[in-house]
Structures are given as C-alpha cells and as structure tokens.
Design a protein around this motif. Structure first.
Motif, PDB file in Angstrom:
ATOM      1  N   SER A   1      -4.956   2.996  -1.442  1.00 24.62           N
ATOM      2  CA  SER A   1      -3.752   2.756  -0.637  1.00 24.62           C
ATOM      3  C   SER A   1      -3.847   3.475   0.712  1.00 24.62           C
ATOM      4  CB  SER A   1      -2.497   3.172  -1.407  1.00 24.62           C
ATOM      5  OG  SER A   1      -2.666   4.415  -1.981  1.00 24.62           O
TER       6      SER A   1
ATOM      7  N   ALA B   1       0.833  -1.213   0.000  1.00 21.34           N
ATOM      8  CA  ALA B   1       0.000   0.000   0.000  1.00 21.34           C
ATOM      9  C   ALA B   1       0.863   1.257   0.000  1.00 21.34           C
ATOM     10  CB  ALA B   1      -0.925  -0.003   1.213  1.00 21.34           C
TER      11      ALA B   1
ATOM     12  N   ALA C   1       2.188   1.714  -3.461  1.00 25.12           N
ATOM     13  CA  ALA C   1       1.105   2.211  -4.330  1.00 25.12           C
ATOM     14  C   ALA C   1       0.829   3.687  -4.057  1.00 25.12           C
ATOM     15  CB  ALA C   1      -0.161   1.384  -4.103  1.00 25.12           C
TER      16      ALA C   1
END
Lengths: 198, 111
Positions: A157, A113, A116
C-alpha cells in the motif's frame, strides 16, 4: 538413611532454567553423585554448566526467529511511515487539483491503498499489543508469519501511494491547477517578488 | 554411498561408554567411564547433551527405571545403543584406525 540435600537455589535454578531433556534423570544423577563424593561447589559447578548448555540451546533455537521478527518490525514501521508521508502528499495534491479528478481510477486506487495501509497498521499494532500482553500460546511460527503479512500489505500500500503521489505531481505539473496557492500552481504569476510592497 | 551422521569426539566417547556396561548405562556411569578411560572429567549435563544428540540421530534408545530414595526420588534413565549406533561406532573406530595407521609421529611416542 538421611541424605544430604543439595543447595536449594542451585536446585531451583536447575529445575526452572536447566535443560529439558531427561531433566529429572539429570537431577537424580546430580543428587546421587552429591551423596557420594561431591561438595557444594561441585554441585554448583555442574548446575552452572547445565544452565549454560540450556541457554545456548535456547539462543540457537530462537535467534533466527528473533532476528526475523525484529527485521520485519523495522521494515513494517519504515513502510508505514513512507506510506503516511505519501498519503499526506497525495491528499495535498488531491486538494489542489480536486476539480479535475473526481472519479479518476488513480483516485480509487489511492483510496484503496490508503484503506489497506490503515488496516495493515491496525493489524500490526494489534500484533504488537498482543505480544506485549503475552499473546496466545500456540504455534511459535504464528507471530512471524502474521508480521510478514502485515509487512507485505503495508509495503504494497505504501508503494501504491508513492506511485499515486508521483503520478499526481506529474499531472499537476502538466495541467493548469484550480488551487490558489502560489507554491502549488506552476502557472501562477511570478511577479510577486518584483511587485512593490504595499 | 549412504549419507553418514558424523559424530563429535564427546558423542563418540559417550556412545562407546554406553556400550560398555551391558545395558544399564546411565548418566553417572557413562561420565565415570569416560573419566576413568580418558582421564578427563565430563560434566553430567554435557553427557546428557551428547546423549540427546545421539538419541535424535537414532544411535541410542532411552528407557526409564524406577525412582529410588538415593536419587532423591528421581528415576534413572538407561541408555542402550541401537544396531545403527553400534554400526556407527564400529565404522568410526575403523576409520580412526585406518587414518592413524602408518603415522610415524604416533608410533614413535612423540607428544
């Protein structure tokens, strides 16, 4: 035969900012009518009406896109800030509880995450810089669509990082922690306030 | 019942004026026709805006003439009503007549 020339500035404005629909015919009609009866004020009045109509058309066509892009920019920036705050919190808890969760699936999700989030922020910044520099002239819908992609990835994210932070807080509160900080460790002795000052 | 494209007042006046001169209607003539028949001056840009909407709806077709010196070297664009445009104008006229028939306020000359 000598023809009267219409006001140069009005003509320039009409050519550059006037309506696009059969604009040469409109210019010719104005020229023709100007030769017959019209005055300079009449020509100016006609030009201003043409400019207002063109401006209204422009606003109508682009208003929705401007509102959509501005909203997406705002939401993306808010999501990026929330994601950065959640990432900071996660890193703090990772540092505090590092010994227990080296290959934890939650840790891997957090890392994914975070990557991202950084990539979507980079993509968003490149879109903003591209727009400032003029960008590519092509599909008019492209920037809005790309901005939507940037927003979705950033929001996803940021949401994942927030979830990871909440999970970390819950876990760190339940299990004994290896950290030395009195704020991070709920099991740390509470006697510091009562102990005599040395 | 087929879906109708409703025309605004200016669009209707422009469509009627484009039908009148017999195939050689262009901006100046249409604006003059409206001014003479209705007593209201219409800006040329407004006439072109109405013509754009009419062309988009398929009620008129445009054709380009030759550039002339009296127009500063610019060509005229002639507008001709299509069969659909003529039908629409007829229907609009009949609707207005039906709606206004029997209205005492109109027949008694009240203003």
């Amino acid at each position: 035969m000598i023809y009267r020339q219409p006001p140069a500035l009005a003509l320039w404005l009409l050519r550059h900012f006037g309506p696009r629909y059969h604009h040469e015919s409109l210019e010719g009609d104005l020229f023709e009518q100007y030769q017959r009866t019209a005055s300079r004020s009449w020509y100016w009045q006609q030009t201003l009406i043409a400019l207002m109509l063109a401006g209204a058309d422009w606003a109508r066509a682009r208003l929705l896109r401007i509102v959509a892009t501005s909203s997406l920019r705002l939401f993306t920036e808010v999501a990026a800030l929330l994601g950065a705050a959640a990432l900071t919190q996660t890193l703090r808890f990772q540092h505090a509880c590092a010994s227990q969760r080296l290959w934890d699936p939650a840790l891997l999700i957090t890392i994914a995450a975070a990557i991202a989030l950084v990539m979507s922020c980079g993509f968003y910044l490149s879109l903003c810089v591209g727009r400032i520099r003029g960008g590519k002239r092509g599909s008019r819908q492209a920037p809005t669509r790309q901005m939507l992609v940037a927003f979705l990835v950033t929001a996803l994210s940021a949401g994942t990082l927030t979830w990871a932070t909440t999970a970390d807080v819950a876990r760190c509160g339940q299990q004994p922690c290896s950290c030395q900080s009195p704020q991070a460790s709920p099991t740390a002795p509470q006697t510091s306030a009562l102990s005599p000052i040395r | 019942m087929r879906k109708r494209e409703y025309l605004g007042q200016l669009e209707l006046m422009v469509l009627f004026a484009a039908m009148r001169p017999g195939g050689d209607a262009y901006g100046v003539l249409i604006a003059r026709e409206i001014a003479e028949k209705s007593g209201r001056e219409v800006a040329l840009a407004s006439v072109y805006a109405a013509l754009e909407r009419l062309e988009r709806k398929g009620f008129v077709v445009a054709s380009l003439g030759e550039p002339t010196a009296e127009r500063g070297g610019k060509a005229r664009t002639y507008f001709r009503p299509t069969a659909e445009g003529i039908r629409e104008a007829r229907e609009a006229r009949e609707t207005l007549i039906r709606l206004s028939s029997g209205l005492t306020q109109l027949s008694s000359g009240l203003r």
